[in-house]
Design a protein around this motif. Sequence first.
Motif, PDB file in Angstrom:
ATOM      1  N   VAL A   1     -22.176 -60.977 -23.667  1.00  0.00           N
ATOM      2  CA  VAL A   1     -20.721 -60.918 -23.529  1.00  0.00           C
ATOM      3  C   VAL A   1     -20.233 -59.601 -22.931  1.00  0.00           C
ATOM      4  O   VAL A   1     -19.037 -59.450 -22.674  1.00  0.00           O
ATOM      5  CB  VAL A   1     -20.040 -61.137 -24.897  1.00  0.00           C
TER       6      VAL A   1
ATOM      7  N   THR B   1      -9.045 -63.681 -24.111  1.00  0.00           N
ATOM      8  CA  THR B   1     -10.103 -62.814 -23.620  1.00  0.00           C
ATOM      9  C   THR B   1      -9.728 -62.110 -22.323  1.00  0.00           C
ATOM     10  O   THR B   1      -8.915 -62.590 -21.536  1.00  0.00           O
ATOM     11  CB  THR B   1     -11.401 -63.606 -23.368  1.00  0.00           C
TER      12      THR B   1
ATOM     13  N   THR C   1     -14.798 -58.764 -27.333  1.00  0.00           N
ATOM     14  CA  THR C   1     -15.120 -60.139 -27.738  1.00  0.00           C
ATOM     15  C   THR C   1     -14.726 -60.355 -29.192  1.00  0.00           C
ATOM     16  O   THR C   1     -14.143 -61.393 -29.553  1.00  0.00           O
ATOM     17  CB  THR C   1     -16.620 -60.417 -27.558  1.00  0.00           C
TER      18      THR C   1
ATOM     19  N   LYS D   1     -18.518 -65.123 -22.846  1.00  0.00           N
ATOM     20  CA  LYS D   1     -17.643 -64.550 -23.869  1.00  0.00           C
ATOM     21  C   LYS D   1     -16.792 -65.643 -24.522  1.00  0.00           C
ATOM     22  O   LYS D   1     -16.719 -65.751 -25.755  1.00  0.00           O
ATOM     23  CB  LYS D   1     -16.745 -63.507 -23.188  1.00  0.00           C
TER      24      LYS D   1
END
Length: 340
Positions: A83, A188, A170, A202
């Motif tokens: 991520v 995000t 994250t 992610k």
Amino acid sequence: MHADIRPFEEIRMLFANLPTPSEESVAAVRARDAQLTKPPGALGRLEEIIEWLAAWQGRAEPAIERPLVAVFAANHGVVAQGVSAFPASVTEQMVANFTGGGAAINQICKAHGVGLKVYELALERPTQDFTQAPAMDEREAAATFAYGTAAIEDGVDLLAPGEMGIGNTTVAAAIYTALYGGPASRWTGRGTGVDDTGLARKNAAIEAALKLHGPHLSDPFEIMRRLGGREIAAMMGAITAARLNRIPVVLDGYVVCAAAALLHAITPDAIAHCVAGHVSAEGAHADVLERLGKKPLLDLGMRLGEGSGAGLAIAIIKTALACHRDMATFESAGVSGKAS
């Protein structure tokens, strides 16, 4: 902690009797403001800042003598899901950079007379990967919250929590998704600079975590321990301790506000002593601030973390205080007041 009380229950007790703002102190600063050599309201939000300082410090003459940026650093098991654009080892390297004085936050603090302290949270032992298991068990999460409360040093009169932790955008996005609803992609951002593939990983990691932990996410404390990181828990503790000690708090950006959002979910009044230092360019931070009822002092397109936006905002707050404290009054300057 008492052996017969579960750790989170003991923490919940802290929110039962939070200090309230001092209306007497606010009245005092308003009375002085009315005598300063300027039209009423001419300094805009600078005047609001002084009222906020007075209310939460409980002082008719608010002061900023020992402001502190407290950076909490932690590592996250979810980094294993790809991520982040950087490896977890960068967290420890950046902590060394803070200690050596080479980071942006060091320069901001030096430029504006702000103290800086870094708290390392078991960097050698990342939390569990939240796509596979809770990030922390209840006792560890509660102990980390308690560690954050102890980070408030005697004499600090203005606190700005900051953070460092590869993978923690994250974690913050997962917290926002749990609190405010999905999809994860709504919350995000690109963090340290992930490409489209990394961003997809992610989002997928967050969706997997919510599916795994979903039945438990109605409780903000469970969100904190299952999806959060140690820096989130510690910042929650620090912000709460600041309130209990009548220390105003300047919130930084996207990750710091995840800690504030969890406190707000426990009780909205828990962050009444906080102002938003800036709005981050990361993720949906502007949306988060709106939900928290916080209007940022600055909008500079920043998304660094480290407490950098809050550190810059402290410069504005110190300027507001200097104007309130050191400006002449109409009487002392021999300036005529408003015509009747």
